[in-house]
Design a protein around this motif. Structure first.
Motif, mmCIF file in Angstrom:
data_model
loop_
_atom_site.group_PDB
_atom_site.id
_atom_site.type_symbol
_atom_site.label_atom_id
_atom_site.label_comp_id
_atom_site.label_asym_id
_atom_site.label_seq_id
_atom_site.Cartn_x
_atom_site.Cartn_y
_atom_site.Cartn_z
ATOM 1 N N ARG A 64 11.768 -75.463 -59.619
ATOM 2 C CA ARG A 64 10.818 -76.467 -60.104
ATOM 3 C C ARG A 64 10.395 -76.249 -61.554
ATOM 4 O O ARG A 64 9.548 -76.982 -62.061
ATOM 5 C CB ARG A 64 9.585 -76.495 -59.198
ATOM 6 N N SER A 65 10.988 -75.259 -62.224
ATOM 7 C CA SER A 65 10.691 -75.118 -63.654
ATOM 8 C C SER A 65 11.345 -76.280 -64.415
ATOM 9 O O SER A 65 11.086 -76.486 -65.592
ATOM 10 C CB SER A 65 11.201 -73.771 -64.187
ATOM 11 N N GLY A 66 12.206 -77.025 -63.728
ATOM 12 C CA GLY A 66 12.863 -78.170 -64.371
ATOM 13 C C GLY A 66 13.007 -79.308 -63.384
ATOM 14 O O GLY A 66 12.310 -79.376 -62.372
ATOM 15 N N GLU A 67 13.973 -80.165 -63.700
ATOM 16 C CA GLU A 67 14.183 -81.360 -62.879
ATOM 17 C C GLU A 67 15.110 -81.044 -61.706
ATOM 18 O O GLU A 67 16.039 -80.248 -61.870
ATOM 19 C CB GLU A 67 14.912 -82.373 -63.769
ATOM 20 N N VAL A 68 14.867 -81.674 -60.551
ATOM 21 C CA VAL A 68 15.818 -81.554 -59.440
ATOM 22 C C VAL A 68 16.567 -82.886 -59.391
ATOM 23 O O VAL A 68 15.956 -83.933 -59.168
ATOM 24 C CB VAL A 68 15.082 -81.260 -58.115
ATOM 25 N N LEU A 69 17.855 -82.837 -59.642
ATOM 26 C CA LEU A 69 18.597 -84.093 -59.794
ATOM 27 C C LEU A 69 18.804 -84.790 -58.460
ATOM 28 O O LEU A 69 19.014 -84.142 -57.430
ATOM 29 C CB LEU A 69 19.963 -83.829 -60.431
ATOM 30 N N ASP A 70 18.792 -86.106 -58.513
ATOM 31 C CA ASP A 70 19.060 -86.902 -57.321
ATOM 32 C C ASP A 70 20.343 -87.681 -57.592
ATOM 33 O O ASP A 70 20.385 -88.535 -58.481
ATOM 34 C CB ASP A 70 17.867 -87.848 -57.096
ATOM 35 N N LEU A 71 21.398 -87.335 -56.863
ATOM 36 C CA LEU A 71 22.695 -88.000 -57.083
ATOM 37 C C LEU A 71 22.984 -88.991 -55.959
ATOM 38 O O LEU A 71 24.136 -89.388 -55.768
ATOM 39 C CB LEU A 71 23.820 -86.959 -57.167
ATOM 40 N N SER A 72 21.949 -89.372 -55.206
ATOM 41 C CA SER A 72 22.214 -90.196 -54.019
ATOM 42 C C SER A 72 22.735 -91.586 -54.389
ATOM 43 O O SER A 72 23.318 -92.267 -53.552
ATOM 44 C CB SER A 72 20.960 -90.298 -53.141
ATOM 45 N N ASP A 73 22.570 -92.006 -55.648
ATOM 46 C CA ASP A 73 23.129 -93.309 -56.035
ATOM 47 C C ASP A 73 24.633 -93.226 -56.323
ATOM 48 O O ASP A 73 25.282 -94.247 -56.571
ATOM 49 C CB ASP A 73 22.360 -93.876 -57.241
#
Ligand code: URA
Length: 447
Positions: A64-73
């Motif tokens: 959580r020090s950065g972004e957690v990517l969401d590749l669900s698209d």
């Protein structure tokens, strides 16, 4: 909160709470915690245990020090592989295009060389023009179009690990299970994957020297992956001699391309490399739901080499990430090092051991790795093994060739490399390359 107090807490064996990790790690990312204090904290971690719960908290805060990517698209199952690091380990360059060419998406975020081990990013950057610093929209676009993307950590993805990784490399704080687990899993969990295959190495050239330690690391990694809802499988593999024949960034790209072209890796000295690549690819294809078993996945992997599909996928990746495809298609045109030196042994016999740790450090001397955070890498520098364990050698035969621009280290490098080879009168017993497999159901022997 007081940083010195947190360092002392760890030094005396206390467990940090989530808020304390957040204060320390976020403070390090934004510059409030200087390198010297973080170095002291890391060293304290190396001497003290972390409980399972503290290790999970550490990963969570790193993640959580950065972004957690969401590749669900992006449609399709996304599977990555990560190695805990070895010498001559160029498996990702071969495996990622194999798996992507078989229809499983591979979003890969890799690291640089660490300690005596090489890093996928440094290898990729030896390809002229190849960009590993894509923005998140570019990362997604390359993945969507190619089914494969290979980058380094951006400022957005696990920035705490990005800074810590470089600091650990130069402060002797790499070999520590919770730090390694936090580093690997924060990157991997942030990249948007559905499943993960891990190659956890043990032996002279690995961070974990003993198989039992590697098993503990593998179990920790599988536990963390499972806790965060990702199917995670770990292979325990031998790193008591370098994988394949090349050590050094461009040399490893060349060996990988020869393997992808099917010109190496069957009956020759790159055969260990390819057997491992096929096994890991088999597991990724199974977790990616393209194969019903690892064995079926391995067969698909071999076919991807035979058909040329994996090689074509790699060219596509190079093109998409700004690399010079011509350099890959004409490997022989790459600039040469100023010095090419053969290393010979004294009396002949059988090669009974090749020390990967010594060779990893020798490669750094040649310019292939870093001794300080800001050292520049010479992509051409490195070592080619002419012999592997079990091979017969004649008196004074060449066992390795090295490449460097640094004249002042030639004699030292020659003796260091020569001393990495042990010669005996009989071949030593063969060790299995893959020891066992660990997933959430437990450990089982490999074949
Ligand atoms: N690989 C990583 O990504 N991190 C480590 O700490 C060790 C190996």
């Amino acid at each position: 909160m007081n940083i010195v107090e947190l360092i002392r807490k760890k030094r005396f064996g206390g467990a940090l709470a989530e808020a304390e990790f957040r204060f320390l790690l976020n403070g390090y990312v934004d510059g409030r915690v200087p390198d010297y204090q973080m170095s002291a904290f890391l060293m304290a971690c190396c001497f003290r245990e972390m409980s399972d719960e503290e290790a999970l908290t550490f990963v969570d805060v790193m993640l959580r020090s950065g972004e957690v990517l969401d590749l669900s698209d992006i449609p399709g199952v996304k599977v990555d592989k990560h190695s805990t690091g070895g010498v001559g380990d160029k498996v990702s360059l071969i495996l990622a295009p194999i798996v992507a060419s078989c229809g499983v998406l591979v979003p890969m975020i890799s690291g640089r060389g660490l300690g005596h081990t090489g890093g996928t990013l440094d290898k990729l950057e030896s390809i002229p023009g190849f960009r590993t610093n894509l923005s998140i929209p570019e990362y997604k676009q390359v993945l969507r179009k190619t089914g494969l993307v290979m980058i380094g950590q951006t400022e957005e993805i696990a920035p705490a690990d990005k800074k810590l990784y470089a600091l650990r490399d130069v402060t002797g704080t790499v070999e520590c299970i919770p730090l390694i687990a936090g580093s690997i899993m924060s990157k991997k969990l942030a990249e948007g994957i559905d499943a993960l295959v891990l190659d956890v190495k043990y032996g002279r050239g690995a961070f974990m020297q003993q198989e039992q330690e590697a098993r503990r690391l593998a179990e920790t990694l599988v536990r963390i992956g499972t806790y965060f809802g990702k199917e995670t499988m770990a292979f325990l593999t031998d790193m008591n001699q370098p994988l394949g024949i090349a050590i050094g960034n461009w040399l490893e790209v060349v060996e990988s391309m020869e393997c992808l072209l099917g010109r190496r890796g069957e009956e020759d000295a790159s055969n260990d490399l390819m057997n491992l690549a096929h096994a890991l690819a088999g597991a990724m294809l199974m977790l990616g739901k393209r194969a019903s078993s690892i064995e079926e996945g391995e067969e698909m992997s071999r076919e991807a080499i035979r058909s040329g599909a994996a090689y074509r996928k790699f060219l596509e990746l190079v093109e998409m990430q700004g690399g010079d495809v011509g350099a890959i298609e004409n490997l022989e045109n790459y600039p040469l090092s100023k010095h090419t030196i053969d290393v010979r042994i004294g009396e002949g016999g059988f090669i009974t051991a090749i020390d990967p740790l010594e060779l990893g450090f020798a490669a750094i001397m040649l310019g292939a790795g870093r001794q300080k955070v800001d050292d520049r890498i010479d992509p051409k520098a490195g070592i080619l093994l002419r012999k592997k364990e079990g091979d017969r050698v004649e008196d004074h035969e060449v066992v390795a060739t090295f490449f460097t621009d640094r004249e002042d280290i030639i004699d030292a490098a020659r003796s260091r490399i020569a001393n990495s080879f042990q010669v005996g009168t009989t071949p030593s017993a063969q060790r299995p390359l893959i020891h066992s497999l660990i997933d959430k159901a437990g450990a089982r022997p490999w074949r």
